[in-house]
Design a protein around this motif. Structure first.
Motif, PDB file in Angstrom:
ATOM      1  N   ARG A 125       4.012   5.798 -17.491  1.00 40.62           N
ATOM      2  CA  ARG A 125       5.162   5.951 -16.596  1.00 40.62           C
ATOM      3  C   ARG A 125       4.711   6.579 -15.283  1.00 40.62           C
ATOM      4  NH1 ARG A 125       8.573   8.929 -21.190  1.00 40.62           N
ATOM      5  NH2 ARG A 125       6.443   9.642 -21.558  1.00 40.62           N
ATOM      6  N   PHE A 126       5.210   6.024 -14.174  1.00 38.01           N
ATOM      7  CA  PHE A 126       4.739   6.483 -12.860  1.00 38.01           C
ATOM      8  C   PHE A 126       5.771   6.124 -11.788  1.00 38.01           C
ATOM      9  CE2 PHE A 126       3.172   2.297 -13.863  1.00 38.01           C
ATOM     10  CZ  PHE A 126       3.441   1.542 -12.723  1.00 38.01           C
ATOM     11  N   ARG A 127       5.556   6.650 -10.591  1.00 42.06           N
ATOM     12  CA  ARG A 127       6.388   6.331  -9.434  1.00 42.06           C
ATOM     13  C   ARG A 127       5.522   5.722  -8.337  1.00 42.06           C
ATOM     14  NH1 ARG A 127      11.361   8.149  -9.582  1.00 42.06           N
ATOM     15  NH2 ARG A 127      11.602   7.842  -7.333  1.00 42.06           N
ATOM     16  N   LEU A 128       6.089   4.779  -7.597  1.00 41.72           N
ATOM     17  CA  LEU A 128       5.400   4.162  -6.471  1.00 41.72           C
ATOM     18  C   LEU A 128       6.094   4.559  -5.173  1.00 41.72           C
ATOM     19  CD1 LEU A 128       4.740   0.520  -7.776  1.00 41.72           C
ATOM     20  CD2 LEU A 128       3.147   2.456  -7.695  1.00 41.72           C
ATOM     21  N   GLN A 129       5.290   4.888  -4.178  1.00 37.79           N
ATOM     22  CA  GLN A 129       5.797   5.169  -2.840  1.00 37.79           C
ATOM     23  C   GLN A 129       5.099   4.211  -1.877  1.00 37.79           C
ATOM     24  OE1 GLN A 129       5.133   9.334  -2.099  1.00 37.79           O
ATOM     25  NE2 GLN A 129       6.786   9.993  -3.448  1.00 37.79           N
ATOM     26  N   GLY A 130       5.397   2.937  -2.018  1.00 43.85           N
ATOM     27  CA  GLY A 130       4.770   1.913  -1.196  1.00 43.85           C
ATOM     28  C   GLY A 130       5.658   1.471  -0.057  1.00 43.85           C
ATOM     29  N   GLU A 131       5.170   0.525   0.713  1.00 39.70           N
ATOM     30  CA  GLU A 131       5.969  -0.033   1.799  1.00 39.70           C
ATOM     31  C   GLU A 131       6.938  -1.092   1.270  1.00 39.70           C
ATOM     32  OE1 GLU A 131       3.366  -1.364   4.869  1.00 39.70           O
ATOM     33  OE2 GLU A 131       2.475   0.606   5.172  1.00 39.70           O
ATOM     34  N   LYS A 132       6.649  -1.675   0.116  1.00 38.11           N
ATOM     35  CA  LYS A 132       7.524  -2.673  -0.481  1.00 38.11           C
ATOM     36  C   LYS A 132       8.046  -2.231  -1.842  1.00 38.11           C
ATOM     37  CE  LYS A 132       4.999  -6.375   1.880  1.00 38.11           C
ATOM     38  NZ  LYS A 132       4.121  -7.551   1.747  1.00 38.11           N
ATOM     39  N   LEU A 133       7.191  -1.676  -2.668  1.00 36.72           N
ATOM     40  CA  LEU A 133       7.582  -1.228  -4.005  1.00 36.72           C
ATOM     41  C   LEU A 133       7.785   0.282  -4.005  1.00 36.72           C
ATOM     42  CD1 LEU A 133       5.187  -3.359  -6.250  1.00 36.72           C
ATOM     43  CD2 LEU A 133       7.508  -3.908  -5.482  1.00 36.72           C
ATOM     44  N   GLY A 141      10.026   3.755  -6.165  1.00 31.94           N
ATOM     45  CA  GLY A 141      10.778   4.202  -7.332  1.00 31.94           C
ATOM     46  C   GLY A 141       9.958   4.280  -8.602  1.00 31.94           C
ATOM     47  N   ALA A 142      10.676   4.368  -9.740  1.00 32.46           N
ATOM     48  CA  ALA A 142      10.049   4.597 -11.049  1.00 32.46           C
ATOM     49  C   ALA A 142       9.737   3.273 -11.745  1.00 32.46           C
ATOM     50  CB  ALA A 142      10.977   5.439 -11.915  1.00 32.46           C
ATOM     51  N   TRP A 143       8.551   3.237 -12.394  1.00 29.15           N
ATOM     52  CA  TRP A 143       8.076   2.041 -13.077  1.00 29.15           C
ATOM     53  C   TRP A 143       7.453   2.420 -14.415  1.00 29.15           C
ATOM     54  CZ3 TRP A 143       8.255  -2.926 -10.701  1.00 29.15           C
ATOM     55  CH2 TRP A 143       8.697  -2.905  -9.371  1.00 29.15           C
ATOM     56  N   THR A 144       7.282   1.414 -15.270  1.00 25.72           N
ATOM     57  CA  THR A 144       6.624   1.597 -16.561  1.00 25.72           C
ATOM     58  C   THR A 144       5.647   0.450 -16.797  1.00 25.72           C
ATOM     59  OG1 THR A 144       8.489   2.765 -17.563  1.00 25.72           O
ATOM     60  CG2 THR A 144       6.942   1.720 -19.065  1.00 25.72           C
ATOM     61  N   LEU A 145       4.458   0.785 -17.292  1.00 22.85           N
ATOM     62  CA  LEU A 145       3.508  -0.217 -17.793  1.00 22.85           C
ATOM     63  C   LEU A 145       3.447  -0.057 -19.309  1.00 22.85           C
ATOM     64  CD1 LEU A 145       0.533  -0.229 -15.266  1.00 22.85           C
ATOM     65  CD2 LEU A 145       1.856  -2.232 -15.980  1.00 22.85           C
ATOM     66  N   ALA A 146       3.805  -1.117 -20.051  1.00 22.50           N
ATOM     67  CA  ALA A 146       3.805  -1.056 -21.516  1.00 22.50           C
ATOM     68  C   ALA A 146       2.816  -2.080 -22.059  1.00 22.50           C
ATOM     69  CB  ALA A 146       5.211  -1.338 -22.052  1.00 22.50           C
ATOM     70  N   ARG A 147       1.880  -1.614 -22.903  1.00 19.41           N
ATOM     71  CA  ARG A 147       0.870  -2.513 -23.457  1.00 19.41           C
ATOM     72  C   ARG A 147       1.498  -3.438 -24.493  1.00 19.41           C
ATOM     73  NH1 ARG A 147      -2.596   0.945 -25.630  1.00 19.41           N
ATOM     74  NH2 ARG A 147      -4.041   1.087 -23.869  1.00 19.41           N
ATOM     75  N   MET A 148       1.163  -4.729 -24.406  1.00 22.46           N
ATOM     76  CA  MET A 148       1.648  -5.692 -25.376  1.00 22.46           C
ATOM     77  C   MET A 148       0.806  -5.600 -26.637  1.00 22.46           C
ATOM     78  SD  MET A 148       2.233  -8.918 -22.770  1.00 22.46           S
ATOM     79  CE  MET A 148       2.907  -9.979 -24.047  1.00 22.46           C
ATOM     80  N   ASN A 149       1.284  -6.209 -27.727  1.00 22.87           N
ATOM     81  CA  ASN A 149       0.533  -6.174 -28.976  1.00 22.87           C
ATOM     82  C   ASN A 149      -0.846  -6.773 -28.776  1.00 22.87           C
ATOM     83  OD1 ASN A 149       2.669  -5.055 -30.364  1.00 22.87           O
ATOM     84  ND2 ASN A 149       3.553  -7.062 -30.885  1.00 22.87           N
ATOM     85  N   ARG A 150      -1.853  -6.067 -29.295  1.00 19.55           N
ATOM     86  CA  ARG A 150      -3.214  -6.535 -29.120  1.00 19.55           C
ATOM     87  C   ARG A 150      -3.465  -7.786 -29.948  1.00 19.55           C
ATOM     88  NH1 ARG A 150      -7.303  -1.468 -28.541  1.00 19.55           N
ATOM     89  NH2 ARG A 150      -5.915  -0.040 -27.454  1.00 19.55           N
ATOM     90  N   SER A 151      -4.266  -8.668 -29.390  1.00 15.12           N
ATOM     91  CA  SER A 151      -4.701  -9.859 -30.139  1.00 15.12           C
ATOM     92  C   SER A 151      -6.206  -9.999 -29.918  1.00 15.12           C
ATOM     93  CB  SER A 151      -3.960 -11.105 -29.645  1.00 15.12           C
ATOM     94  OG  SER A 151      -4.245 -11.334 -28.280  1.00 15.12           O
ATOM     95  N   ARG A 198       0.848  -1.185   0.000  1.00 15.10           N
ATOM     96  CA  ARG A 198       0.000   0.000   0.000  1.00 15.10           C
ATOM     97  C   ARG A 198       0.883   1.233   0.000  1.00 15.10           C
ATOM     98  NH1 ARG A 198      -2.351   0.175   6.252  1.00 15.10           N
ATOM     99  NH2 ARG A 198      -0.317   0.074   7.292  1.00 15.10           N
ATOM    100  N   GLY A 199       0.340   2.348  -0.477  1.00 15.11           N
ATOM    101  CA  GLY A 199       1.112   3.579  -0.551  1.00 15.11           C
ATOM    102  C   GLY A 199       0.519   4.517  -1.581  1.00 15.11           C
ATOM    103  N   ALA A 200       1.400   5.297  -2.259  1.00 15.28           N
ATOM    104  CA  ALA A 200       0.946   6.308  -3.220  1.00 15.28           C
ATOM    105  C   ALA A 200       1.425   5.961  -4.626  1.00 15.28           C
ATOM    106  CB  ALA A 200       1.464   7.681  -2.816  1.00 15.28           C
ATOM    107  N   TRP A 201       0.594   6.326  -5.627  1.00 15.04           N
ATOM    108  CA  TRP A 201       0.900   6.147  -7.049  1.00 15.04           C
ATOM    109  C   TRP A 201       0.969   7.527  -7.688  1.00 15.04           C
ATOM    110  CZ3 TRP A 201      -2.183   7.444 -11.349  1.00 15.04           C
ATOM    111  CH2 TRP A 201      -1.756   6.919 -12.585  1.00 15.04           C
ATOM    112  N   LEU A 202       2.132   7.868  -8.284  1.00 22.19           N
ATOM    113  CA  LEU A 202       2.347   9.225  -8.807  1.00 22.19           C
ATOM    114  C   LEU A 202       2.700   9.163 -10.281  1.00 22.19           C
ATOM    115  CD1 LEU A 202       4.629  10.503  -5.892  1.00 22.19           C
ATOM    116  CD2 LEU A 202       2.164  10.829  -6.119  1.00 22.19           C
TER     117      LEU A 202
END
Length: 623
Positions: free
Chosen positions: A65-73, A75-85, A46-50
């Protein structure tokens, strides 16, 4: 699913699901099978999503692109969509950690290597599925305390060590505890197994089964506690000799494990929590326990009165700790110890023959290691032995005999009569009244052997433990630079220029503003020349017990072992290097808080004798 990874080279599948009510973020329990999302649900983090940019636009582009301020996760992260099927309709994405200080490599980078308990309640999946509200005394404090952070359990923690001092500190910013006359022990519980580990990393679990059993009963699956094991006399005072008897397998008195700190509990690193808060957490953890576990209490402020009462009660002394101090794995000035009598460890380098009806030996010859790693003779101890200890120590020394003296300068005259030399491996704890002008202990009394202390780490515990010429204040103010006392300040270090130890210290004091930015907070490798660069010099990377408190200890894991480097943080630390005879200072390219992430590259240019200074300057400018 494999779960998230902190390794930027690892991509993890993330599936876009339908929107959920906000209240679902705090739901933890079991959804009946057959319903949507049926099964056990845990709030793993749990935490914040920026978001770093407009999240709606980036979502549409399939690159969020976003940053997480959680208790475990974090720093900076990326979600990239895979090719649609046709069958996924764009629901499949990849979760990727970006390269930043929060990135990790190896097993600890994977979700499987992180704490597997709920960030909301501290329960495991099995406990959530059972529907039981598992009681974990103190966990509320663990989650909410300032400085507590989720972390994997450390492998080989080191205890926070106190610095010797002449008198207790003043003010309410200090917590004062009794100095227990026992063995320092870290109590480590992991996967229901409890181990008792000494400062020398020896496992003494089998020696104190009652302590192991009591610690195993605490309602926490993982923890690291810090304390001392003692044996109590009928009047409640600790008895070091009785403790020695227990180590030999003899029953002798009541054992008590006085617990005064907590480093880790239930997936949370507590070393960053202020001490006064760690004490509250520890008290909650030990609620309802009885001997041999004892909560190590404290008194805030009134250090002089606490010390006076401890001495009148016949205690060894007190330990004073800054109320807001963090737990540092190594020696630190935030903890200081004040003893009622002079007392420290010495290395046994030999023994004299017994006389009269006495058996075994007459006296032990004592020593300690100086800054150059030489064993210095410090006198004898011939009292404080029982018949059993005489026989025990005699048996140990019989296997260590040698023909020559292990001391740098052997005792002479009467001190050398009828002496047998031994390998310097045994360590004795000795109480004494004072030092003579010749640096010999007065009225020494044997207190016991210290199998938990490596002989090579035994040195003078403080400048106050030295000869009278130091402790009685005969040194003048000119021998102090930035508060650091220079011994032999007129010793010439560079004969070519006639530069003395004091000259070098004053130069460093004048140029500290240029030097410290390049040295501060970095592990150091040192070249020490105590008598000047034309005499014997030696290379030193790892610290030992004689290092001044003005330097900071940096634990570094090398070849499977925990080693300790020195670091400088301020001017007194820099001047302490001069006092140690350091003529070359080689800083690491990384800082002590990020050892695996160097932020500096050093080009070492070694000009030949034919190179002119102006040519060297030009070469430097080109580099």
């Amino acid at each position: 699913p494999k779960g998230p990874s902190l390794n930027p080279s690892r991509k993890r599948l993330a599936v876009h699901v339908e929107d959920h009510p906000v209240e679902y973020a705090s739901f933890e329990g079991t959804i009946p099978q057959g319903e949507y999302g049926g099964g056990t649900v845990m709030v793993w983090d749990r935490g914040a999503w920026l978001p770093e940019n407009d999240p709606v636009q980036e979502y549409g582009k399939g690159h969020l692109r976003f940053r997480l301020q959680g208790e475990k996760l974090k720093g900076a992260w990326t979600l990239a969509r895979m090719n649609r099927s046709p069958d996924t309709q764009g629901r499949n994405w990849l979760l990727i950690k970006k390269k930043d200080p929060e990135a990790r490599q190896g097993p600890l980078a994977e979700a499987s290597g992180m704490e597997d308990r709920s960030a909301l309640t501290g329960r495991t999946m099995e406990e959530i599925a059972s529907g039981r509200d598992v009681s974990r005394s103190g966990t509320g404090d663990l989650f909410e305390a300032e400085g507590a952070r989720p972390a994997p359990m450390p492998g080989r923690p080191k205890p926070h060590l106190a610095v010797p001092a002449r008198e207790p500190p003043e003010g309410d910013g200090w917590l004062h505890e009794i100095k227990y006359d026992g063995y320092r022990i870290l109590c480590i519980k992991k996967d229901s197994a409890v181990r008792l580990i000494t400062r020398n990393n020896q496992d003494w679990s089998e020696k104190f089964p009652d302590v192991v059993q009591a610690a195993a009963s605490l309602p926490f699956e993982q923890f690291i506690l810090d304390g001392e094991i003692v044996v109590l006399l009928p009047d409640g005072k600790p008895d070091f000799q009785a403790l020695q008897n227990i180590l030999k397998g003899e029953k002798s008195g009541r054992t008590g494990y006085y617990v005064f700190d907590a480093l880790f509990c239930s997936g949370y690193d507590l070393t960053g929590v202020p001490l006064v808060q760690r004490k509250k957490i520890l008290q909650r953890m030990l609620e309802g326990v009885s001997r041999p576990l004892v909560y190590g209490d404290y008194i805030q402020g009134e250090g002089e009165r606490v010390f006076a009462h401890a001495c009148r009660m016949g205690m060894e002394g007190i330990v004073s700790k800054q109320a807001e101090s963090r737990y540092e794995q190594g020696r630190s000035r935030t903890w200081i110890k004040v003893k009622c009598l002079k007392r420290q460890e010495f290395v046994i380098g030999g023994y004299s023959e017994p006389s009269g009806s006495r058996s075994g030996f007459g006296a032990l010859l004592l020593g300690y290691y100086d800054e150059a790693g030489r064993l210095v003779y410090a006198g004898r101890v011939g009292t404080g032995f029982s018949e059993k200890t005489l026989q025990d120590i005699s048996g140990r020394m019989a296997t260590l005999e040698r023909k020559d003296s292990p001391f740098h300068k052997s005792p002479s005259g009467r001190e050398a009569g009828k002496v047998h030399w031994v390998q310097p491996q045994l360590v004795a704890e000795v109480e004494f009244s004072d030092w003579t002008e010749d640096h010999i202990v007065r009225q020494a009394s044997f207190k016991g052997l210290r199998p938990d202390k490596p002989a090579r780490e035994v040195g003078l515990e403080s400048p106050e433990a030295g000869p009278r010429s130091v402790t009685k204040g005969k040194e003048s103010r000119k021998n102090r630079v930035a508060g650091v006392l220079l011994t032999n300040p007129e010793r010439i270090l560079y004969p070519e220029q006639g530069l003395t130890k004091r000259d070098l210290a004053l130069f460093y004091q004048k140029t500290a503003g240029l030097i410290l930015p390049h040295l501060a907070d970095r592990p150091l490798s040192l070249v020490r020349c105590p008598k000047g660069h034309r005499d014997v010099c030696f290379y030193q990377k790892h610290l030992n017990e004689q290092i001044p408190e003005t330097l900071t200890e940096v634990p570094v894991r090398e070849k499977g072992e925990q080693r300790t480097y020195a670091a400088v943080r301020d001017l007194p630390g820099l001047i302490s290097l001069v006092q140690l005879g350091v003529l070359e200072i080689h800083p690491w390219g990384s800082r002590m808080d990020m050892l695996e992430k160097p932020d500096r590259m050093i080009f070492d240019l070694d000009p030949g004798p034919e190179i002119r200074p102006e040519d060297m300057v030009e070469a430097l400018s080109l580099v």
